[in-house]
Design a protein around this motif. Structure first.
Motif, mmCIF file in Angstrom:
data_model
loop_
_atom_site.group_PDB
_atom_site.id
_atom_site.type_symbol
_atom_site.label_atom_id
_atom_site.label_comp_id
_atom_site.label_asym_id
_atom_site.label_seq_id
_atom_site.Cartn_x
_atom_site.Cartn_y
_atom_site.Cartn_z
ATOM 1 N N VAL A 214 0.802 -1.131 -0.042
ATOM 2 C CA VAL A 214 0.104 -0.125 -0.166
ATOM 3 C C VAL A 214 1.038 1.115 0.236
ATOM 4 C CG1 VAL A 214 -1.718 1.109 1.103
ATOM 5 C CG2 VAL A 214 -1.716 -1.402 1.399
ATOM 6 N N PRO B 44 -4.270 4.571 -2.041
ATOM 7 C CA PRO B 44 -5.448 5.295 -1.330
ATOM 8 C C PRO B 44 -5.900 6.263 -2.030
ATOM 9 C CG PRO B 44 -3.049 6.044 -0.915
ATOM 10 C CD PRO B 44 -2.878 4.967 -2.018
ATOM 11 N N GLU B 45 -6.726 7.296 -1.357
ATOM 12 C CA GLU B 45 -7.232 8.595 -2.055
ATOM 13 C C GLU B 45 -6.066 9.260 -2.757
ATOM 14 O OE1 GLU B 45 -9.700 12.446 -1.011
ATOM 15 O OE2 GLU B 45 -8.725 11.414 0.624
ATOM 16 N N LEU C 220 -8.214 1.521 -3.303
ATOM 17 C CA LEU C 220 -8.800 1.557 -1.973
ATOM 18 C C LEU C 220 -9.530 2.687 -1.698
ATOM 19 C CD1 LEU C 220 -6.147 -0.209 0.190
ATOM 20 C CD2 LEU C 220 -7.930 -1.286 -1.044
ATOM 21 N N TYR C 221 -9.889 3.498 -2.913
ATOM 22 C CA TYR C 221 -10.661 4.746 -2.846
ATOM 23 C C TYR C 221 -11.485 4.737 -4.114
ATOM 24 C CZ TYR C 221 -11.757 9.335 -1.194
ATOM 25 O OH TYR C 221 -12.524 10.371 -0.751
ATOM 26 N N LYS D 119 -13.455 0.898 -0.027
ATOM 27 C CA LYS D 119 -12.332 1.449 0.696
ATOM 28 C C LYS D 119 -11.595 0.334 1.421
ATOM 29 C CE LYS D 119 -13.957 6.153 0.840
ATOM 30 N NZ LYS D 119 -15.084 5.971 0.070
ATOM 31 N N THR E 264 -7.061 10.909 4.969
ATOM 32 C CA THR E 264 -7.831 9.678 4.919
ATOM 33 C C THR E 264 -6.682 8.560 4.825
ATOM 34 O OG1 THR E 264 -7.781 10.094 2.507
ATOM 35 C CG2 THR E 264 -9.586 10.736 3.634
ATOM 36 N N PHE E 265 -5.379 8.871 4.684
ATOM 37 C CA PHE E 265 -4.560 7.906 4.536
ATOM 38 C C PHE E 265 -4.703 6.913 5.966
ATOM 39 C CE2 PHE E 265 -1.415 9.937 1.408
ATOM 40 C CZ PHE E 265 -2.376 10.077 0.595
ATOM 41 N N THR F 273 -7.328 4.332 5.489
ATOM 42 C CA THR F 273 -7.160 3.359 4.693
ATOM 43 C C THR F 273 -6.535 2.345 5.185
ATOM 44 O OG1 THR F 273 -7.012 4.579 2.584
ATOM 45 C CG2 THR F 273 -5.856 2.788 2.499
#
Length: 383
Positions: free
Chosen positions: A24, A55-56, A84-85, A89, A115-116, A119
């Motif tokens: 990730v 992620p985002e 994952l965004y 998620k 947001t990480f 995640t």
């Protein structure tokens, strides 16, 4: 100064030899020479990298905030990239099937809204449920690990900008947060945190000797990051937080604002560590796109005295006093909640801003910070 990635490659690779590894990461996953984690793991003779997760903003950081990202194939390695965004998620069974171990290497910026960290929480949950090991390669908190500010998020305001009872400025590294999520907040998974070497809690990112790689399009540098735990709340109002300019979260304004008057009134409050300068700007996207706004740029004069939440609240309070007919919180979302409340972690703060009583709110925050520090202390790794 060594980030967790350096330590992992020097000291920990052997224990994961023969394991299928998922990663990730995004463009912040680099070593001290700016070589990407993806490249280092993909080329390593003892590492079998089999999947990537973004992620985002995506694995290359080219998607805007809130924009869904599709899963894809990485053109450089040929590996699958699971978003994952996007549709989910939290990694699905299919997404984690190609791996035995998930390695997490992302740069956080030290605020509850980013947001990480959620995640990471979702990946931890999925790894626990599917019997996969989870490894965090730690990175510095760019705004240090000494100051902690804000209220604890209430459970009824949980969202992807706030899943756990963290304060606005949490003062922890992402590895420390992983430990907190597991042991204090109950995410059951097989967790390994690979710590930093040479980082102290009083260090800001530009004191580490590391290059700053923006974790997302609007995280422009240290001053922005210092202000963000307070000025991110502007997102929940009809003020522009400076998205679509060169100084997001440092610029704040709107078409109805007189920048000179706002700067004068804000500076008269004597908020520590910052000074406001009147500005005008035209956002190229987001709120007030293409429309001339006036407002202020917040300049950090002494970052170790800045109280970001106080700064953001005093600015919002000033705007509300000057423009009571124009200032507003963003409309209710489809689920009947204010986005501002999700950021704030409470529905009490709006009334304090409109009523000119943010100091009362901040006094209550001090008690909640003390509770959080006591909860977090067993999971701190650095002095």
């Amino acid at each position: 100064m060594k980030v967790g990635l350096d330590v992992f490659l020097e000291q920990r690779v052997e224990q994961f030899k023969g394991k299928r590894i998922g990663l990730v990461t995004n463009m912040t996953g680099v070593n001290s020479a700016l070589v990407p984690t993806i490249d280092l793991l993909y080329a390593h003779p003892d590492i079998q990298l089999t999947a990537l997760y973004g992620p985002e903003h995506g694995i290359r950081g080219d998607a805007k905030e809130g924009e869904e990202v599709a899963s894809s194939t990485d053109p450089y390695t040929g590996l699958p990239v699971y978003s994952l965004y996007g549709a989910t998620k939290k990694p699905t069974l299919e997404m984690l099937d190609p791996v035995d171990v998930v390695v997490f290497d992302l740069q956080d910026i030290g605020a509850r809204y980013y947001t990480f960290i959620y995640t990471m929480a979702h990946v931890m949950e999925a790894c626990g449920e599917q019997g996969k090991a989870f490894v965090v390669l730690d990175r510095p908190n760019p705004i240090g690990g000494v100051q902690v500010e804000g209220n604890l998020l209430g459970s009824e305001f949980q969202s992807f900008v706030g899943m756990f009872p963290l304060p606005n400025r949490h003062g922890m590294t992402i590895g420390e947060l992983a430990l907190l999520f597991k042991y204090a907040f109950g995410i059951a998974c097989e967790l390994t945190v690979v710590p930093l070497e040479g980082w102290r809690r009083d260090m800001y990112y530009d004191e580490t000797g590391l290059f700053w790689v923006p974790p997302s399009p609007n995280t422009t540098g240290i001053d922005m990051s210092v202000l963000y735990p307070g000025t991110c709340l502007v997102e929940g109002t009809n003020l522009s937080e400076g998205r679509g300019t060169t100084r997001p979260f440092e610029y704040v304004g709107a078409p109805y604002v007189d920048g000179y008057e706002l700067a004068k009134r804000f500076n008269a409050r004597g908020v520590p560590g910052v000074i406001a300068r009147p500005i005008s700007f035209v956002p190229t996207y987001q709120k007030h796109c293409g429309v001339r706004c006036e407002g202020v740029q917040l300049h950090v004069t002494e970052r170790r005295t800045v109280q970001a939440l106080q700064t953001g609240l005093k600015l919002l309070e000033t705007v509300a006093e000057l423009y009571p007919q124009d200032f507003a919180f963003q409309p209710l979302s489809e689920d009947g909640r204010y986005f501002f409340d999700l950021l704030a972690g409470t529905d009490r703060l709006r009334a304090h801003i409109l009523g000119g009583s943010t100091e009362v709110f901040l006094e209550k925050c001090a008690e909640e910070v003390a509770d959080f520090k006591e909860c977090a202390l067993p999971y701190t790794l650095y002095r």
